[in-house]
Design a protein around this motif. Structure first.
Motif, PDB file in Angstrom:
ATOM      1  N   LEU A 107       0.823  -1.204   0.000  1.00  0.00           N
ATOM      2  CA  LEU A 107       0.000   0.000   0.000  1.00  0.00           C
ATOM      3  C   LEU A 107       0.858   1.257   0.000  1.00  0.00           C
ATOM      4  O   LEU A 107       0.469   2.291  -0.560  1.00  0.00           O
ATOM      5  N   LEU A 108       2.051   1.190   0.629  1.00  0.00           N
ATOM      6  CA  LEU A 108       2.914   2.362   0.710  1.00  0.00           C
ATOM      7  C   LEU A 108       3.312   2.889  -0.663  1.00  0.00           C
ATOM      8  O   LEU A 108       3.505   4.100  -0.832  1.00  0.00           O
ATOM      9  N   ASP A 109       3.446   2.009  -1.641  1.00  0.00           N
ATOM     10  CA  ASP A 109       3.865   2.433  -2.973  1.00  0.00           C
ATOM     11  C   ASP A 109       2.705   2.466  -3.965  1.00  0.00           C
ATOM     12  O   ASP A 109       2.914   2.380  -5.176  1.00  0.00           O
ATOM     13  N   THR A 110       1.510   2.577  -3.433  1.00  0.00           N
ATOM     14  CA  THR A 110       0.322   2.710  -4.280  1.00  0.00           C
ATOM     15  C   THR A 110      -0.423   3.980  -3.870  1.00  0.00           C
ATOM     16  O   THR A 110      -1.260   3.959  -2.957  1.00  0.00           O
ATOM     17  N   PRO A 111      -0.119   5.114  -4.500  1.00  0.00           N
ATOM     18  CA  PRO A 111      -0.733   6.384  -4.078  1.00  0.00           C
ATOM     19  C   PRO A 111      -2.249   6.358  -4.062  1.00  0.00           C
ATOM     20  O   PRO A 111      -2.876   6.946  -3.172  1.00  0.00           O
ATOM     21  N   GLU A 112      -2.856   5.669  -5.016  1.00  0.00           N
ATOM     22  CA  GLU A 112      -4.318   5.619  -5.055  1.00  0.00           C
ATOM     23  C   GLU A 112      -4.875   4.892  -3.826  1.00  0.00           C
ATOM     24  O   GLU A 112      -5.876   5.318  -3.241  1.00  0.00           O
ATOM     25  N   ALA A 113      -4.213   3.798  -3.443  1.00  0.00           N
ATOM     26  CA  ALA A 113      -4.668   3.056  -2.267  1.00  0.00           C
ATOM     27  C   ALA A 113      -4.458   3.871  -0.985  1.00  0.00           C
ATOM     28  O   ALA A 113      -5.284   3.836  -0.069  1.00  0.00           O
ATOM     29  N   LEU A 114      -3.358   4.605  -0.915  1.00  0.00           N
ATOM     30  CA  LEU A 114      -3.114   5.470   0.239  1.00  0.00           C
ATOM     31  C   LEU A 114      -4.207   6.527   0.359  1.00  0.00           C
ATOM     32  O   LEU A 114      -4.729   6.791   1.445  1.00  0.00           O
ATOM     33  N   ALA A 115      -4.559   7.127  -0.778  1.00  0.00           N
ATOM     34  CA  ALA A 115      -5.598   8.158  -0.767  1.00  0.00           C
ATOM     35  C   ALA A 115      -6.927   7.584  -0.312  1.00  0.00           C
ATOM     36  O   ALA A 115      -7.685   8.223   0.442  1.00  0.00           O
ATOM     37  N   GLU A 116      -7.230   6.362  -0.752  1.00  0.00           N
ATOM     38  CA  GLU A 116      -8.490   5.734  -0.368  1.00  0.00           C
ATOM     39  C   GLU A 116      -8.521   5.387   1.114  1.00  0.00           C
ATOM     40  O   GLU A 116      -9.558   5.494   1.780  1.00  0.00           O
ATOM     41  N   ALA A 117      -7.356   4.984   1.650  1.00  0.00           N
ATOM     42  CA  ALA A 117      -7.282   4.610   3.062  1.00  0.00           C
ATOM     43  C   ALA A 117      -7.244   5.825   3.980  1.00  0.00           C
ATOM     44  O   ALA A 117      -7.551   5.715   5.177  1.00  0.00           O
ATOM     45  N   ASP A 118      -6.908   6.986   3.443  1.00  0.00           N
ATOM     46  CA  ASP A 118      -6.714   8.188   4.255  1.00  0.00           C
ATOM     47  C   ASP A 118      -8.049   8.901   4.480  1.00  0.00           C
ATOM     48  O   ASP A 118      -8.286  10.007   3.977  1.00  0.00           O
ATOM     49  N   ARG A 119      -8.914   8.299   5.269  1.00  0.00           N
ATOM     50  CA  ARG A 119     -10.241   8.875   5.510  1.00  0.00           C
ATOM     51  C   ARG A 119     -10.187  10.094   6.428  1.00  0.00           C
ATOM     52  O   ARG A 119     -11.138  10.866   6.483  1.00  0.00           O
ATOM     53  N   ARG A 120      -9.080  10.265   7.160  1.00  0.00           N
ATOM     54  CA  ARG A 120      -8.957  11.416   8.064  1.00  0.00           C
ATOM     55  C   ARG A 120      -8.150  12.566   7.445  1.00  0.00           C
ATOM     56  O   ARG A 120      -7.844  13.535   8.142  1.00  0.00           O
ATOM     57  N   ALA A 121      -7.810  12.445   6.154  1.00  0.00           N
ATOM     58  CA  ALA A 121      -7.049  13.488   5.444  1.00  0.00           C
ATOM     59  C   ALA A 121      -5.721  13.791   6.134  1.00  0.00           C
ATOM     60  O   ALA A 121      -5.255  14.934   6.131  1.00  0.00           O
ATOM     61  N   LEU A 122      -5.078  12.756   6.686  1.00  0.00           N
ATOM     62  CA  LEU A 122      -3.809  12.958   7.376  1.00  0.00           C
ATOM     63  C   LEU A 122      -2.680  13.290   6.406  1.00  0.00           C
ATOM     64  O   LEU A 122      -1.850  14.166   6.682  1.00  0.00           O
ATOM     65  N   LEU A 123      -2.632  12.581   5.280  1.00  0.00           N
ATOM     66  CA  LEU A 123      -1.580  12.862   4.299  1.00  0.00           C
ATOM     67  C   LEU A 123      -1.717  14.272   3.736  1.00  0.00           C
ATOM     68  O   LEU A 123      -0.726  14.979   3.542  1.00  0.00           O
ATOM     69  N   ARG A 124      -2.938  14.662   3.493  1.00  0.00           N
ATOM     70  CA  ARG A 124      -3.167  16.012   2.975  1.00  0.00           C
ATOM     71  C   ARG A 124      -2.710  17.046   3.998  1.00  0.00           C
ATOM     72  O   ARG A 124      -2.101  18.065   3.645  1.00  0.00           O
ATOM     73  N   GLY A 125      -3.000  16.795   5.260  1.00  0.00           N
ATOM     74  CA  GLY A 125      -2.563  17.710   6.309  1.00  0.00           C
ATOM     75  C   GLY A 125      -1.058  17.819   6.390  1.00  0.00           C
ATOM     76  O   GLY A 125      -0.507  18.908   6.593  1.00  0.00           O
ATOM     77  N   ALA A 126      -0.357  16.672   6.237  1.00  0.00           N
ATOM     78  CA  ALA A 126       1.104  16.696   6.262  1.00  0.00           C
ATOM     79  C   ALA A 126       1.658  17.462   5.062  1.00  0.00           C
ATOM     80  O   ALA A 126       2.615  18.240   5.191  1.00  0.00           O
ATOM     81  N   ALA A 127       1.061  17.252   3.895  1.00  0.00           N
ATOM     82  CA  ALA A 127       1.536  17.914   2.690  1.00  0.00           C
ATOM     83  C   ALA A 127       1.292  19.418   2.731  1.00  0.00           C
ATOM     84  O   ALA A 127       2.042  20.193   2.127  1.00  0.00           O
ATOM     85  N   GLU A 128       0.260  19.839   3.447  1.00  0.00           N
ATOM     86  CA  GLU A 128      -0.100  21.254   3.485  1.00  0.00           C
ATOM     87  C   GLU A 128       0.489  21.990   4.686  1.00  0.00           C
ATOM     88  O   GLU A 128       0.105  23.131   4.958  1.00  0.00           O
ATOM     89  N   ALA A 129       1.434  21.381   5.392  1.00  0.00           N
ATOM     90  CA  ALA A 129       1.985  22.009   6.598  1.00  0.00           C
ATOM     91  C   ALA A 129       2.615  23.358   6.278  1.00  0.00           C
ATOM     92  O   ALA A 129       2.461  24.324   7.040  1.00  0.00           O
ATOM     93  N   GLY A 130       3.348  23.443   5.169  1.00  0.00           N
ATOM     94  CA  GLY A 130       3.967  24.715   4.802  1.00  0.00           C
ATOM     95  C   GLY A 130       2.932  25.794   4.550  1.00  0.00           C
ATOM     96  O   GLY A 130       3.068  26.939   5.015  1.00  0.00           O
ATOM     97  N   ALA A 131       1.880  25.443   3.822  1.00  0.00           N
ATOM     98  CA  ALA A 131       0.805  26.405   3.568  1.00  0.00           C
ATOM     99  C   ALA A 131       0.127  26.799   4.867  1.00  0.00           C
ATOM    100  O   ALA A 131      -0.299  27.952   5.044  1.00  0.00           O
ATOM    101  N   ARG A 132       0.009  25.856   5.802  1.00  0.00           N
ATOM    102  CA  ARG A 132      -0.627  26.158   7.094  1.00  0.00           C
ATOM    103  C   ARG A 132       0.196  27.199   7.865  1.00  0.00           C
ATOM    104  O   ARG A 132      -0.368  28.100   8.506  1.00  0.00           O
TER     105      ARG A 132
END
Length: 375
Positions: free
Chosen positions: A6-31
């Motif tokens: 799953l780690l190397d499948t971005p689509e599966a990661l996005a589907e599993a990320d129901r709490r938007a944790l990855l998005r939050g990590a990616a947007e830390a600079g913007a935050r």
């Protein structure tokens, strides 16, 4: 069990990320940039403080407030002690928590309130109590929350928390990657204004740039073999992390990593600072957690058994004081007990930048571990 595929499948990661944790990590600079702008719009840069506060008192719920207090205490140093008020209550629910100012708090002290919720009646009562005592009150919380009115009514300074649209519909985990920076950044700007630490606007912009850089290195599209966060998550899957820190900024980063592992992925971890970690964790490495330890019959059938939990050292380093380092001794101790070791050391930069890098990589690692383990 960790699903490494799953780690190397971005689509599966996005589907599993129901709490938007990855998005939050990616947007830390913007935050960070948004939070800095909110602080400026609230008038932080226009303040004319009359000297430094005697002490900083910080109140707020959960691991977010604990992390902010830990980081501010490290960055401010001995100039003014940072005291976190731990809440009392019968449950961790917003309506059940209560805070009480210490008896010594008064007009020469600064009360900081941080919360990703803002509905806690106990924090509104605390702001009122602080006003009666003469304390200066500054709060960071979601705009429009009940705390907003309470702070304004008690002549405090309120800074709206930098939130994302997808966070409006449900409660956000206190260890979620974006929450820390949304609460911490306005307080860095405030304490820079009071002269208690150095965090001018250009320094905060460098922090945001460093967070953006780490998001590029650790994003879901980057393969595990070249992604330090995914690599660390895979290494910790069946291990008990012994997080050893060295350097001023590494301590709070390590403690935050342990908190994020527990809250986001349900993964326990132990934290200690070098060189004391070599003594306090020595018995752990020599016991049943050692990689070489196996008290059962070597030839038994393990097909139906879960993998045994063994220790793994995670060494977080950032500019050891005076050039002295216990890292070689740490590596020797781990090697002597057949214990694997993972190391993270930030690229050169200012104190805030290196701190941001350590937090960002370990935040991504905690998120990947949570998603790949189905937490």
């Amino acid at each position: 069990m960790l699903d490494e595929s799953l780690l190397d499948t971005p689509e599966a990661l996005a589907e599993a990320d129901r709490r938007a944790l990855l998005r939050g990590a990616a947007e830390a600079g913007a935050r960070v940039r948004t939070a800095a702008r909110h602080a400026a719009e609230a008038g932080v840069h226009d303040l004319k403080p009359d000297g430094r506060p005697r002490a900083i008192i910080l109140a707020g719920p959960g691991t977010a407030a604990i992390g902010v207090a830990d980081l501010l205490g490290t960055l401010v140093g001995a100039t003014s002690p940072v005291t976190r008020l731990a809440p009392a209550g019968v449950a961790p629910a917003a309506g059940a928590l209560r805070w009480e100012l210490p008896g010594w708090a008064g007009s020469v002290d600064l009360l900081l309130i941080t919360t990703p919720d803002g509905t806690e009646p106990g924090l509104s009562l605390l702001a009122e109590q602080a006003y009666r005592r003469g304390c200066t009150v500054v709060a960071v919380a979601p705009a429009g929350s009940p705390l907003t009115e309470a702070v304004h009514n008690n002549h405090g300074l309120f800074v709206p928390m930098a939130t994302a649209p997808y966070e409006q519909d449900e409660a956000v985990a206190a260890s979620a990657p974006g929450v820390l920076w949304a609460l911490l950044t306005p307080l860095l700007a405030l304490l820079d204004r009071t002269g208690m630490l150095t965090a001018p606007p250009d320094a905060l912009e460098k922090v945001a740039d460093r967070l953006d850089h780490i998001a590029e290195r650790c994003g879901p599209a980057i393969a595990t073999y070249s992604n330090p966060a995914k690599t660390l998550a895979a290494e910790l899957a069946d291990a008990l992390p012994l997080i050893w820190t060295e350097g001023v900024s590494a301590g709070p980063a390590g403690r935050r990593f342990a908190a994020a592992l527990a809250e986001l992925s349900g993964h326990p971890a132990l934290v200690a600072e070098l060189p004391e970690a070599l003594a306090s964790h020595n018995a752990l490495l020599a016991g049943k957690l050692a990689a070489s330890a196996d008290p059962e019959d070597f030839f038994r059938d393990r097909v139906e058994e879960p993998p045994a939990l063994h220790a793994r050292v995670v060494l977080l380093r950032d500019r050891p004081l005076g050039g002295l380092t216990a890292a070689p001794a740490a590596r020797d101790l781990a090697l002597s007990h057949d214990t694997p070791i993972s190391e993270l050391e930030p690229e050169p930069g200012g104190e805030l930048e290196t701190l941001a890098e350590l937090i960002a990589i370990t935040d991504f690692a905690a998120v990947y571990l949570a998603l790949a383990s189905g937490a």
